[in-house]
Design an enzyme around this catalytic site. Structure first.
Site, PDB file in Angstrom:
ATOM      1  N   SER A 150      -0.799  12.339 -17.991  1.00 11.66           N
ATOM      2  CA  SER A 150      -0.807  11.207 -19.076  1.00 11.66           C
ATOM      3  C   SER A 150      -0.236   9.874 -18.283  1.00 11.66           C
ATOM      4  O   SER A 150       0.611   8.997 -18.671  1.00 11.66           O
ATOM      5  CB  SER A 150       0.210  11.391 -20.322  1.00 11.66           C
ATOM      6  OG  SER A 150      -0.064  12.461 -20.813  1.00 11.66           O
ATOM      7  N   ARG A 165      -1.482   4.363 -10.889  1.00 11.20           N
ATOM      8  CA  ARG A 165      -0.328   3.996 -10.663  1.00 11.20           C
ATOM      9  C   ARG A 165       0.804   4.763 -11.698  1.00 11.20           C
ATOM     10  O   ARG A 165       0.365   5.376 -12.603  1.00 11.20           O
ATOM     11  CB  ARG A 165       0.000   2.563 -11.440  1.00 11.20           C
ATOM     12  CG  ARG A 165      -0.550   2.066 -12.718  1.00 11.20           C
ATOM     13  CD  ARG A 165      -0.010   0.730 -13.122  1.00 11.20           C
ATOM     14  NE  ARG A 165      -0.294   0.674 -14.358  1.00 11.20           N
ATOM     15  CZ  ARG A 165      -1.504   0.252 -15.087  1.00 11.20           C
ATOM     16  NH1 ARG A 165      -2.168  -0.342 -14.120  1.00 11.20           N
ATOM     17  NH2 ARG A 165      -1.710   0.066 -16.329  1.00 11.20           N
ATOM     18  N   ASP A 203      -3.657  12.726 -21.820  1.00 11.91           N
ATOM     19  CA  ASP A 203      -3.289  13.022 -23.012  1.00 11.91           C
ATOM     20  C   ASP A 203      -4.106  12.500 -24.549  1.00 11.91           C
ATOM     21  O   ASP A 203      -4.376  13.247 -25.483  1.00 11.91           O
ATOM     22  CB  ASP A 203      -1.772  12.639 -23.401  1.00 11.91           C
ATOM     23  CG  ASP A 203      -1.417  11.358 -23.216  1.00 11.91           C
ATOM     24  OD1 ASP A 203      -2.189  10.517 -22.745  1.00 11.91           O
ATOM     25  OD2 ASP A 203      -0.363  11.076 -23.562  1.00 11.91           O
TER      26      ASP A 203
END
Length: 470
Positions: A150, A165, A203
């Protein structure tokens, strides 16, 4: 400053904050429209918007016919979970499931890439070793895993993607730009674990898949937890930046990465700007920093801190604990906000236990509850506006003549699940903005651990053995 003067000053700070946090319906409509505009821009070209609108490579959501044993690993924040499901096909659905939750030592969140993935692979290997007789892997087959990850990833295929990132308190520079499936696979090999990652899933995409497995009307998923994000089903021909072959299904799941949305219409205060400036990712995830669980309590702490400093709200000295960033977690805020005792006993206890502030007056505790309410209400109403933006993009914000199209939004995340006031405010705001007729066709439902199960289901619908079976 005299007592009465202090109280006046404190109330001024609260009043000004409340005004700056205002979310009248007109403003929410502007936020929703801005979300829709940014969605179009993000689909038109790479880097065309603050919204990444990432192509997930999921063009076949689970149908319910999937069969066999599948694993999932869900890494999304301070915890990760491993699970296995035995799928029995059309009639039987999920025959069996087991999961375990493991917390990640904080040192690993900012350590080395290998250390993090080795820790995860070792826990996964332990879990596989405990597989009981209730779970049956077909002979000669390799175990397959859906990997829910996620964080923002540039997906390169259904089972590969590079990390753009870290967010949510993780910061491991060497992982950025790497394929996270390759990292996990290498770690599994180091553990001697024979398992293939057959789907890399965000997710929200997992939650969408998990929701769709049980309900064919699910068209979008929203996570409101530590962080926040959304995914939805887009028509493939409405994605100008997609240069590959158009999928047979004509559909493609888009991972919006909506936490990074920003707009001049968002009601931001000086406290939000300060929180952002001092965060691990200044200038990024501005929407997430106003609506998600990692930050709501921290916003409340910052206002209380200002009130303590400038209006001696807690007496002559500023309580030292109040100066510690993130000391006030959102579950504590939620408990205070939802305190129903006449003397606000829960508020008193939390102040004492967490901030080491004792003997507060009832009047003071009422103000604290009001601050929690202001922050939660703004977050909930802004997340409802985001959902309306998605419904607009999908053309589901109006009822067509003679069409009874139901649209289900699968929701997950601890904030949505446990913060009742937030959830009720979100749902009421969405209904208010849609109007009764349309609201009757839109269902917001909690999809519990949708993302973990969803990843296992996507591993099944993208299994290497599919063509053999059919």
């Amino acid at each position: 400053m005299k007592k009465s003067g202090r109280w006046v000053k404190a109330m001024e700070i609260v009043k000004e904050f409340e005004e700056k946090c205002g979310t009248p319906i007109g403003k929410l409509r502007q936020v929703a429209d801005a979300m829709t505009v940014e969605m179009h821009a993000g689909l038109a070209s790479e880097g065309g918007s603050k919204l990444k609108m990432l192509i997930s490579y999921v063009d076949n959501l689970p149908t319910g016919n999937e069969k066999g044993l599948f694993y999932a690993l869900d890494l999304g924040g301070t915890n990760f979970r491993v699970l296995r499901v035995q799928l029995g096909g059309k009639e039987r659905g999920i025959v069996n499931q087991q999961f375990e939750e493991v917390s990640i030592p904080p040192s690993l969140m900012t350590g080395s890439s290998d250390a993090l993935f080795d820790y995860i692979a070792a826990e996964l290997a332990k879990f596989v070793a405990e597989e009981g007789p209730d779970f049956q892997l077909a002979p000669g087959k390799q175990r397959e895993l859906g990997f829910t990850f996620s964080f923002p990833v540039m997906q390169t295929s259904i089972a590969s993607g590079t990390l753009l990132r870290w967010t949510k308190g993780f910061s491991i520079d060497e992982t950025v730009g790497q394929d996270v499936v390759a990292e996990l696979t290498k770690a599994m090999e180091r553990q001697g674990l024979d398992m293939r990652v057959s789907a890399l899933v965000n997710d929200t995409v997992g939650t969408l898949a998990g929701g769709r497995y049980t309900n064919n009307d699910v068209a979008a998923a929203v996570i409101l937890g530590t962080g926040s994000n959304a995914a939805y089903v887009e028509r493939a021909h409405a994605i100008p930046k997609w240069h590959g072959l158009l999928p047979k299904s004509g559909e493609m799941v888009i991972n919006m990465e909506w936490g990074n949305f920003r707009s001049s219409h968002l009601p931001l205060t000086e406290y939000d700007h300060a929180l952002d400036a001092e965060s691990l990712n200044p200038g990024e995830q501005i929407y997430e920093k106003v609506i998600s669980g990692m930050y709501l309590g921290e916003i409340v702490r910052r206002i209380l801190c200002r009130m303590a400093e400038e209006a001696s709200f807690f007496g002559d000295t500023v309580p030292p604990k109040l100066k510690v960033p993130f000391v006030l977690r959102t579950p504590v805020m939620s408990a205070m906000h939802q305190d129903t005792s006449p003397d606000l006993k829960v508020v008193a206890n939390k102040l004492k236990d967490i901030l080491e502030i004792s003997n507060t007056s009832l009047k003071t505790r009422k103000v604290i509850v009001e601050l929690c309410n202001i922050v939660a209400t703004r977050g909930a109403r802004l997340s409802a506006a985001g959902i309306l933006g998605i419904l607009k993009k999908m053309g589901r914000d109006t009822v067509k003549e003679g069409e009874r199209q139901r649209t289900v939004i699968a929701m997950d995340g601890g904030l949505y699940e446990h913060y009742t006031e937030y959830r009720k405010c979100l749902e009421n705001t969405l209904n208010e903005m849609l109007g009764d007729e349309v609201a009757g066709t839109i269902v917001v439902e909690h999809s519990n651990d949708g993302s973990g199960i969803g990843a296992a289901l996507l591993a099944a619908s993208h299994s290497q053995y599919l063509e053999v079976e059919e």
